[in-house]
Design an enzyme around this catalytic site. Sequence first.
Site, PDB file in Angstrom:
ATOM      1  N   GLU A 309       2.656  -3.180 -15.605  1.00  0.00           N
ATOM      2  CA  GLU A 309       3.632  -4.254 -15.346  1.00  0.00           C
ATOM      3  C   GLU A 309       4.180  -4.145 -13.919  1.00  0.00           C
ATOM      4  O   GLU A 309       5.365  -4.400 -13.671  1.00  0.00           O
ATOM      5  CB  GLU A 309       4.793  -4.186 -16.338  1.00  0.00           C
ATOM      6  CG  GLU A 309       4.352  -4.079 -17.783  1.00  0.00           C
ATOM      7  CD  GLU A 309       5.480  -4.199 -18.776  1.00  0.00           C
ATOM      8  OE1 GLU A 309       5.454  -5.154 -19.565  1.00  0.00           O
ATOM      9  OE2 GLU A 309       6.397  -3.356 -18.763  1.00  0.00           O
ATOM     10  N   CYS A 402      11.982  -8.425 -24.510  1.00  0.00           N
ATOM     11  CA  CYS A 402      12.916  -8.396 -23.375  1.00  0.00           C
ATOM     12  C   CYS A 402      13.112  -9.774 -22.742  1.00  0.00           C
ATOM     13  O   CYS A 402      14.211 -10.101 -22.278  1.00  0.00           O
ATOM     14  CB  CYS A 402      12.431  -7.417 -22.319  1.00  0.00           C
ATOM     15  SG  CYS A 402      10.699  -7.622 -21.844  1.00  0.00           S
TER      16      CYS A 402
HETATM   17  O1  FUB Z   1      11.203  -1.402 -20.390  1.00  0.00           O
HETATM   18  C1  FUB Z   1      12.087  -2.415 -20.790  1.00  0.00           C
HETATM   19  C2  FUB Z   1      11.441  -3.767 -20.554  1.00  0.00           C
HETATM   20  O2  FUB Z   1      10.262  -3.871 -21.329  1.00  0.00           O
HETATM   21  C3  FUB Z   1      10.987  -4.010 -19.150  1.00  0.00           C
HETATM   22  O3  FUB Z   1      11.941  -4.526 -18.308  1.00  0.00           O
HETATM   23  C4  FUB Z   1       9.865  -4.949 -19.354  1.00  0.00           C
HETATM   24  O4  FUB Z   1       9.016  -5.016 -18.254  1.00  0.00           O
HETATM   25  C5  FUB Z   1       9.194  -4.398 -20.562  1.00  0.00           C
HETATM   26  O5  FUB Z   1       8.359  -3.361 -20.206  1.00  0.00           O
HETATM   27 ZN    ZN Z   2      10.586  -9.196 -20.147  1.00  0.00          ZN
END
Ligand code: FUB
Ligand code: ZN
Length: 652
Positions: A309, A402
Site C-alpha cells: 500500500e 478504514c
Molecule cells: O493500517 C490501518 C489502515 O489499514 C491503513 O491506513 C490502510 O492503508 C489499511 O492498511
Molecule cells: Zn483506507
Amino acid sequence: MSRTSSVPPTPVGPVRLGPDARVALRPAVVGIDAGFWLDRREVNARTSIPQGPELLESAGNLHNLRLAAGTAEGEFQGAYPFVDTDVYKWLEAAAWQLPQEADGDLAGHVGRIIDLVAAAQQPDGYLNTWFQLTKGGEQYQDLRWGHELYCAGHLIQAAVAHHRTTGRPELLDVARKFADQIDSVFGLPGSGRAIDGIDGHPEVETALVELYRETGERRYLDLAAYFVDRHGHGLLGGEAYCQDRVPVREATNVEGHAVRQLYLLAAAADLATETGDDELRTASERLWQAMTTTKTHVTGGLGAHHDEEDFGDPYELPNERAYCETCAAIASVQWSWRMALLTGEARYSDLIERTLYNGFLAGVSLDGEHWLYVNPLQVRDGHTDPGGDQSARRTRWFRCACCPPNVMRLLASLEHYLASTDADGGLQVHQYVNGRYTGAPGVTVRCETEYPWHGTIALTVEETPADRPWTLSLRVPQWCGDVRVRCGKEPGEESYEAPVVDGWLRLERTWAPGDRVVLELGLEPRLTAADPRVDSVRGCVAIERGPLVYCLEQVDHPGGGLDDIVLDTTRPLAVKHRPDLLGGVTTVVAAGRRRHIPEAGWWPYSPVDTSSGSRPPTDSSTPGEPVELTAIPYYAWANREDGSMRVWLPTS
Ligand code: FUB
Ligand code: ZN
C-alpha cells in the site's frame, strides 16, 4: 512567515488553529446549501452515516467494545488490531454531522456508542479491544504493527469533533485519559518514561496537536512533536514502510505506506503551524512538491503498490495497478489543507480540488452504500477481480474497513476545507460551492454556481464593513487557462482585468452589500499527457474538463471492450450534459477507433523493423472502425454494470 494579528472567530472543523499559530490563513466558515457537494453530502448524511451503526454491529466492532466492557460474552471479531478505528471514524463523521440533524436518531446512536467506548476503557486510560481481548491486555509490545497509538489518534479526533460540535465532555474525557496514559509511557530516554517508541502507523500525532488546540494543554503538542521527530531513527527497524528510514526533517521524497506517510506529514505541518518550526515547514514544502511532481496520479490518487500500500519510485505510477487508496486521498486533503493555511499558497488547494473531485470521490458510490478501497485508473477487458478489500468492484463494506468511515468524516466536515481569512480581514475562496462564505467578522459572501458542470461563479457581497477595504481572493485553478472576471452591482457592469498571481486573483475594494463578482472559468475539455517518465501511460492522454478527470466505461461502448480503443486527438471534443446519466453528469464525447488487432498466435510479441532508419516501432494493428467515445467523470465510474474502464487513452 506572516502571523495573524487579530484572531477571527474559530469555525467548528477538524483544524482549529491555536491563537498563536504562525499561519498565513485561518479557516473560514462556509455553509454549503445547494449544488454538487450538497448532493454528495446529503447522500452521506441520509445513507452512509445512518448505516454506520448497523454495519459496525454486524462487523463485530461494537461487540468487541461490549466484550472489553464486560457486558457481553464471546470472541473478539475482526481481522485487525485497529478495528476500533472504524467506530471512532464513524463517531467523528457523526459528530460533524450532528449540528445539521434536526431529529434525534443520530444523536441517540452517538450517545449510545460513546457510552460503549467509555465502558470499554481500562481504568489506566488504555483502550484497544484487540489487545485487551486477545493479548491479555499487554500494552505497546508490538509498536510496528499493533496500531495502539493509531487507534488512540482516531479516538482523540472523534472526541475533539464531538466536543467541538456539541460542547459535551464525555468522549473528550475518554480521549484525554488515554492521551494522558500515553504521555506517561512514551518519551525520550532519560525522560523518566518507560518507552522511547513510535507507532508503526502515524495518526496520533495530528490528533494530539488537535487535542492541544482543544484543551490548551501544551504537553499534548510536545508529545506530538516527540512522535514526529522520533520517526527515522530506527525505533521500528528503520523501515521506509513506516517512515522510519529517515527523519522527516531530512527526507527528500514521500515513501513507504502512503496513508502513514501522509498522516505523518499532516502532523509535521501542524507542528510547523503551532510552533513556528521552520525546518519542519521547509521539509513539508519540499516533500509536498516532490510528491506532486513525481508520485501523484492524475486523479490526485496516491500510492503505487498493492502489496505494501505504498508509494513507488519517482514516476512509478502504474495504471491498472494504481493503488490510490481512498484513505490516502483523504490524508492528502488533510495535509494539503494544513499547508494551504500555513503558507497561503494556492497550489495546495489545487491539489485538494483535484483530489476531492476525482481520487477521493470515486471512493464512494453514488448511492452512498458501496465503496472502493483501491482506485485503479484502468480495469482491463476480461478482468478477473480478486474480490475483497482490493477489488475493482464496489463493495458493501471491507474486512479492513478504514476507507468508508474516513469518506464519511471528510464529507461531513467538507465545508471546513473551502475558504479562509487572513490577518488583513480578507476572504480567500479556495473551492467553489453554492453557499455562504464568512471570513473575518462582518464579511459574508454568497456564492452561486453550477460548478463543476459550468464555469460561471457568481459571488455577491452580503455583509461587509462599510469603512475598510478588504481583499476578496479567488483561486484560479492551475488547469484553467481562460479566466475572466466581471465586477459591479449588476453582472456585466464592469469587466475587470485582474492579474492572476500565483494562482490567486485578488480584488481589493471597500465593498458594499450587493456588490457582485462574476468569475468565469473556461471549461473547455482538454487532453492531458503525463511526464514521459511515467512509462505506464506513455503514448496516452487523459480527458479532463475543469477539475474533473474523465474515463471510459465499457457499458457506454457496446460492441467491444476498451483495450483496443484509440482516441483520435485531431478531432474536437464535444460536451454533452446528461441529466439522465449517473445522477446528472456532463459527458465528453470524442472520436476514436476500435483497432483491429491480429490474433497473437502463440506469442504476443513481434520483431520490429528497424531498417527504415529512425522510424519508431509500430504495432501490427490497423486503424479499424470509427467509434464514438463517451467519457464520464471518473468519480462516477463503477456505478453501473461491471466492465472495463480506462482513464488513459492510447492515441496511436
Ligand atoms: O493500517 C490501518 C489502515 O489499514 C491503513 O491506513 C490502510 O492503508 C489499511 O492498511
Ligand atoms: Zn483506507
